[in-house]
Motif scaffolding. Structure first.
Motif, PDB file in Angstrom:
ATOM      1  N   GLU A  24       0.867  -1.173   0.000  1.00 56.93           N
ATOM      2  CA  GLU A  24       0.000   0.000   0.000  1.00 56.93           C
ATOM      3  C   GLU A  24       0.903   1.221   0.000  1.00 56.93           C
ATOM      4  OE1 GLU A  24      -2.661   0.842   3.416  1.00 56.93           O
ATOM      5  OE2 GLU A  24      -4.241   0.447   1.952  1.00 56.93           O
ATOM      6  N   ILE A  25       0.737   2.071  -1.002  1.00 59.50           N
ATOM      7  CA  ILE A  25       1.607   3.235  -1.157  1.00 59.50           C
ATOM      8  C   ILE A  25       0.935   4.454  -0.536  1.00 59.50           C
ATOM      9  CG2 ILE A  25       2.817   4.697  -2.824  1.00 59.50           C
ATOM     10  CD1 ILE A  25       2.691   2.342  -4.788  1.00 59.50           C
ATOM     11  N   GLU A  26       1.669   5.100   0.357  1.00 57.56           N
ATOM     12  CA  GLU A  26       1.169   6.300   1.031  1.00 57.56           C
ATOM     13  C   GLU A  26       1.782   7.532   0.364  1.00 57.56           C
ATOM     14  OE1 GLU A  26       0.625   7.555   5.665  1.00 57.56           O
ATOM     15  OE2 GLU A  26       2.653   7.081   5.009  1.00 57.56           O
ATOM     16  N   LYS A  27       0.920   8.417  -0.121  1.00 58.78           N
ATOM     17  CA  LYS A  27       1.366   9.641  -0.776  1.00 58.78           C
ATOM     18  C   LYS A  27       0.895  10.843   0.037  1.00 58.78           C
ATOM     19  CE  LYS A  27       1.340   7.694  -5.457  1.00 58.78           C
ATOM     20  NZ  LYS A  27       0.877   7.853  -6.852  1.00 58.78           N
ATOM     21  N   ILE A  28       1.846  11.711   0.377  1.00 59.92           N
ATOM     22  CA  ILE A  28       1.543  12.862   1.233  1.00 59.92           C
ATOM     23  C   ILE A  28       1.990  14.139   0.531  1.00 59.92           C
ATOM     24  CG2 ILE A  28       1.985  13.965   3.461  1.00 59.92           C
ATOM     25  CD1 ILE A  28       2.581  11.084   4.487  1.00 59.92           C
ATOM     26  N   THR A  29       1.087  15.105   0.481  1.00 60.94           N
ATOM     27  CA  THR A  29       1.353  16.394  -0.160  1.00 60.94           C
ATOM     28  C   THR A  29       0.977  17.517   0.803  1.00 60.94           C
ATOM     29  OG1 THR A  29       0.876  15.461  -2.339  1.00 60.94           O
ATOM     30  CG2 THR A  29       0.851  17.863  -2.149  1.00 60.94           C
ATOM     31  N   LEU A  30       1.823  18.532   0.848  1.00 58.51           N
ATOM     32  CA  LEU A  30       1.553  19.720   1.658  1.00 58.51           C
ATOM     33  C   LEU A  30       1.499  20.933   0.734  1.00 58.51           C
ATOM     34  CD1 LEU A  30       1.307  21.245   4.375  1.00 58.51           C
ATOM     35  CD2 LEU A  30       3.811  21.335   4.434  1.00 58.51           C
ATOM     36  N   VAL A  31       0.413  21.674   0.834  1.00 61.13           N
ATOM     37  CA  VAL A  31       0.232  22.878   0.010  1.00 61.13           C
ATOM     38  C   VAL A  31       0.056  24.079   0.944  1.00 61.13           C
ATOM     39  CG1 VAL A  31      -1.193  24.017  -1.726  1.00 61.13           C
ATOM     40  CG2 VAL A  31      -0.830  21.531  -1.841  1.00 61.13           C
ATOM     41  N   ILE A  32       0.848  25.131   0.675  1.00 64.19           N
ATOM     42  CA  ILE A  32       0.794  26.350   1.486  1.00 64.19           C
ATOM     43  C   ILE A  32       0.377  27.523   0.597  1.00 64.19           C
ATOM     44  CG2 ILE A  32       2.096  27.924   2.972  1.00 64.19           C
ATOM     45  CD1 ILE A  32       4.053  25.620   3.493  1.00 64.19           C
ATOM     46  N   GLU A  33      -0.700  28.155   0.970  1.00 67.39           N
ATOM     47  CA  GLU A  33      -1.137  29.369   0.271  1.00 67.39           C
ATOM     48  C   GLU A  33      -0.830  30.565   1.177  1.00 67.39           C
ATOM     49  OE1 GLU A  33      -5.211  29.020  -0.816  1.00 67.39           O
ATOM     50  OE2 GLU A  33      -4.921  27.159  -1.955  1.00 67.39           O
ATOM     51  N   ALA A  34      -0.206  31.614   0.606  1.00 59.94           N
ATOM     52  CA  ALA A  34       0.237  32.742   1.433  1.00 59.94           C
ATOM     53  C   ALA A  34       0.229  34.044   0.637  1.00 59.94           C
ATOM     54  CB  ALA A  34       1.631  32.460   1.991  1.00 59.94           C
ATOM     55  N   LYS A  35       0.462  35.128   1.371  1.00 54.15           N
ATOM     56  CA  LYS A  35       0.569  36.456   0.752  1.00 54.15           C
ATOM     57  C   LYS A  35       1.978  37.000   0.973  1.00 54.15           C
ATOM     58  CE  LYS A  35      -4.240  37.814   1.764  1.00 54.15           C
ATOM     59  NZ  LYS A  35      -5.084  38.792   2.513  1.00 54.15           N
ATOM     60  N   ASP A  36       2.534  37.558  -0.048  1.00 55.62           N
ATOM     61  CA  ASP A  36       3.798  38.292   0.081  1.00 55.62           C
ATOM     62  C   ASP A  36       3.427  39.772   0.229  1.00 55.62           C
ATOM     63  OD1 ASP A  36       6.246  39.494  -0.048  1.00 55.62           O
ATOM     64  OD2 ASP A  36       6.885  38.476  -1.887  1.00 55.62           O
ATOM     65  N   GLN A  63      10.477  40.423  -3.136  1.00 53.92           N
ATOM     66  CA  GLN A  63      10.269  38.983  -3.435  1.00 53.92           C
ATOM     67  C   GLN A  63      10.480  38.137  -2.168  1.00 53.92           C
ATOM     68  OE1 GLN A  63      12.716  37.910  -6.788  1.00 53.92           O
ATOM     69  NE2 GLN A  63      11.405  38.974  -8.248  1.00 53.92           N
ATOM     70  N   THR A  64       9.770  38.543  -1.143  1.00 53.32           N
ATOM     71  CA  THR A  64       9.918  37.852   0.146  1.00 53.32           C
ATOM     72  C   THR A  64       9.514  36.388   0.052  1.00 53.32           C
ATOM     73  OG1 THR A  64       9.230  39.993   1.067  1.00 53.32           O
ATOM     74  CG2 THR A  64       9.496  38.170   2.606  1.00 53.32           C
ATOM     75  N   TYR A  65       8.669  36.058  -0.900  1.00 50.53           N
ATOM     76  CA  TYR A  65       8.216  34.666  -1.025  1.00 50.53           C
ATOM     77  C   TYR A  65       9.392  33.729  -1.298  1.00 50.53           C
ATOM     78  CZ  TYR A  65       8.533  35.418  -6.077  1.00 50.53           C
ATOM     79  OH  TYR A  65       8.984  35.712  -7.347  1.00 50.53           O
ATOM     80  N   THR A  66      10.439  34.227  -1.992  1.00 51.59           N
ATOM     81  CA  THR A  66      11.596  33.366  -2.258  1.00 51.59           C
ATOM     82  C   THR A  66      12.354  33.058  -0.972  1.00 51.59           C
ATOM     83  OG1 THR A  66      12.961  35.313  -2.751  1.00 51.59           O
ATOM     84  CG2 THR A  66      11.844  34.247  -4.602  1.00 51.59           C
ATOM     85  N   LYS A  67      12.422  34.058  -0.075  1.00 43.77           N
ATOM     86  CA  LYS A  67      13.081  33.824   1.214  1.00 43.77           C
ATOM     87  C   LYS A  67      12.293  32.805   2.041  1.00 43.77           C
ATOM     88  CE  LYS A  67      14.739  36.164   5.381  1.00 43.77           C
ATOM     89  NZ  LYS A  67      14.836  37.445   6.132  1.00 43.77           N
ATOM     90  N   TYR A  68      10.973  32.922   2.006  1.00 43.59           N
ATOM     91  CA  TYR A  68      10.131  31.975   2.743  1.00 43.59           C
ATOM     92  C   TYR A  68      10.294  30.566   2.173  1.00 43.59           C
ATOM     93  CZ  TYR A  68       5.967  29.848   4.788  1.00 43.59           C
ATOM     94  OH  TYR A  68       5.101  29.026   5.479  1.00 43.59           O
ATOM     95  N   LYS A  69      10.313  30.462   0.859  1.00 44.67           N
ATOM     96  CA  LYS A  69      10.506  29.157   0.204  1.00 44.67           C
ATOM     97  C   LYS A  69      11.852  28.562   0.598  1.00 44.67           C
ATOM     98  CE  LYS A  69      10.839  27.249  -4.509  1.00 44.67           C
ATOM     99  NZ  LYS A  69      12.272  26.989  -4.521  1.00 44.67           N
ATOM    100  N   GLN A 100       0.375  46.856  -0.786  1.00 46.66           N
ATOM    101  CA  GLN A 100      -0.055  45.900  -1.799  1.00 46.66           C
ATOM    102  C   GLN A 100       0.600  44.532  -1.540  1.00 46.66           C
ATOM    103  OE1 GLN A 100       1.206  48.091  -5.337  1.00 46.66           O
ATOM    104  NE2 GLN A 100      -0.949  48.558  -5.811  1.00 46.66           N
ATOM    105  N   PHE A 101      -0.008  43.517  -2.071  1.00 50.08           N
ATOM    106  CA  PHE A 101       0.551  42.172  -1.880  1.00 50.08           C
ATOM    107  C   PHE A 101       0.274  41.319  -3.120  1.00 50.08           C
ATOM    108  CE2 PHE A 101      -3.813  41.851  -0.374  1.00 50.08           C
ATOM    109  CZ  PHE A 101      -4.254  40.667  -0.969  1.00 50.08           C
ATOM    110  N   VAL A 102       1.005  40.200  -3.177  1.00 50.12           N
ATOM    111  CA  VAL A 102       0.742  39.185  -4.205  1.00 50.12           C
ATOM    112  C   VAL A 102       0.531  37.853  -3.498  1.00 50.12           C
ATOM    113  CG1 VAL A 102       2.016  40.319  -6.063  1.00 50.12           C
ATOM    114  CG2 VAL A 102       3.208  38.725  -4.534  1.00 50.12           C
TER     115      VAL A 102
END
Length: 214
Positions: free
Chosen positions: A135-147, A153-159, A197-199
């Motif tokens: 039995e194969i266990e697949k786990i995914t984490l998705v993060i939605e955020a605002k810069d 380009q703060t999102y690159t630092k967070y990444k 403003q944000f993205v």
């Protein structure tokens, strides 16, 4: 000298002749043999009767033992199936993926001017192929955020923070553990602070597949 006359001599001679007659002797011998054969047949019939009776007892006892044996073997099969399921559940309980350490690691990777708006964890199980029905266990984490400071380009630092943290670097087993899922959102005015403003952006990570044997 007196003369003796045997008046029964003829009768005695005739009786002696009849006694020595081979036909009569054969009749007696044949009758004896017939009686012996008849007794032997009777004995065989009695032996067959008792053997059939004994066979019936043995067959009844065997059927009873066979029923008990079938019950025992069926129970053993059921016990084996239950033990297999319990072992599988035990394996899943001891090797299951825990989300609490993930949330704890996320708290330690926050950076200024990045606001996480949504977390989504996906944990799916899929039957493996081939000779081993794992039995194969697949786990995914998705993060939605605002810069909140897109000019830097703060999102690159967070990444980068996420990818280099001890927890994620060990478990994701690669440098680019988090990747951009889609493109940056359009530049948007913050409704809470019109001067800012944000993205929006989305990061996704896929943990290595875990295989759980049957």
């Amino acid at each position: 000298m007196p003369i003796r006359i045997n008046l029964l001599a003829d009768a005695q001679a005739a009786a002696e002749q009849r006694r020595k007659n081979p036909v009569k002797r054969g009749i007696w011998v044949g009758s004896f043999l017939v009686c012996v054969v008849a007794l032997w047949i009777v004995k065989l019939q009695l032996d067959i009767f008792y053997e059939q009776k004994n066979f019936s007892h043995v067959e009844t006892d065997w059927k009873g033992r066979l029923a008990k044996y079938s019950t025992v073997t069926n129970e053993q099969v059921r016990i084996g199936e239950v033990e297999g399921k319990l072992a599988k559940l035990q394996g899943l309980s001891t090797n299951r993926f825990l989300w609490a350490p993930v949330f704890n690691a996320l708290q330690k990777t926050l950076v200024d001017n990045v606001q996480v708006t949504r977390l989504k964890g996906e944990q799916a199980y899929q039957k493996g192929e081939g000779k081993r029905p794992d039995e194969i266990e697949k786990i995914t984490l998705v993060i939605e955020a605002k810069d909140l400071k897109p000019s830097d380009q703060t999102y690159t630092k967070y990444k980068e923070n996420l990818a280099t943290s001890d927890f994620f670097s060990k478990r994701l087993q690669r440098r680019d553990g988090f990747v951009m899922d889609g493109t940056l959102g359009a530049l948007t005015v913050d409704p809470l602070d019109p001067t800012r403003q944000f993205v929006t952006f989305t990061l996704a990570s896929h943990f290595p597949e875990a295989r759980h044997g049957e």
